[in-house]
Design an enzyme around this catalytic site. Sequence first.
Site, PDB file in Angstrom:
ATOM      1  N   TYR A  47       0.838  -1.196   0.000  1.00 40.70           N
ATOM      2  CA  TYR A  47       0.000   0.000   0.000  1.00 40.70           C
ATOM      3  C   TYR A  47       0.881   1.257   0.000  1.00 40.70           C
ATOM      4  CZ  TYR A  47      -3.740  -3.223   1.445  1.00 40.70           C
ATOM      5  OH  TYR A  47      -4.638  -4.254   1.532  1.00 40.70           O
ATOM      6  N   HIS A 106       0.366 -11.849   0.739  1.00 34.51           N
ATOM      7  CA  HIS A 106      -0.652 -11.013   0.099  1.00 34.51           C
ATOM      8  C   HIS A 106      -1.428 -11.752  -0.997  1.00 34.51           C
ATOM      9  CE1 HIS A 106      -1.533  -6.456  -0.416  1.00 34.51           C
ATOM     10  NE2 HIS A 106      -2.608  -7.164  -0.621  1.00 34.51           N
TER      11      HIS A 106
END
Length: 275
Positions: A47, A106
């Site tokens: 992010y 992820h």
Amino acid sequence: MDFEKLTGLGIGTWNIGEDPKKKKDEIAAIRYGLDNGVNIIDTAEMYGEGKSEKLVGEAIKGYDRSKLFLISKFYPYHATPELERQSLEASLDRLGTDYLDLYLLHWRGNHRLSDTIRGLEALQKEGLIHHWGVSNFDTSDMEELFSVPGGDKCFVNEDLYNLNERGTEFDLQDWQEKHGVSFIGYSPFNSGKGDTIRVTRNLKIVARDHGVTPHQIMLAWTMRNGNVLAIPKAAKVKHMKENIEAQDIKLTEDELRLINSDFPVPTEKTPLAVI
């Protein structure tokens, strides 16, 4: 902080921390959540290439770390023991903490799951992470994970889940419930500006009857069964307040039928959706 099962409401941070002009509002929103009982924060090294973690680290300064549940994720190309450690150390530095409550792969990559698990177990033994898990895994992925030594220690799988994307209801959520793996649903409003789920007449009716917004109904729907941790992003205090209030919304069977008429229950297996 350790949780037997992750359910209810957390704070998502996708796209947060990337615009300096929004920093003040974003920190205020996170702190409002923490001050009003939301103690789970989900972030990732991806992010903003660490900018989200850095902002979260600033937002949680002054709070009792033992009362927070911090989640972060590492890239699949970092899914080896050596690279996992490097990623974790960088994440901890940005977050300003010495451990994570939960560390997630992820999404699936090319590294062997056995190597990924070996690295995570080492980090866990050292106390650098309390739990580990995965993200964007479908049922077949979870079955493969559980076939690998140590794979059954997976604490969580985090997948896209909202009114538009109900595919995980077909078999994955039941599989995880049966095998004791918590389910985190990300993007309860879908992607973009949160307006990519159509606001139908029935959603408006249900929202009106509860005196709330359609988006609060969308969020309440994801938490309706008490078996999902929803992690909506809120970049402003107003939206965080609305998310918190959504926890008190109890949808009736008639209301759920109305919603299902617009967003049907899945009747067959579909590819796992990822955004």
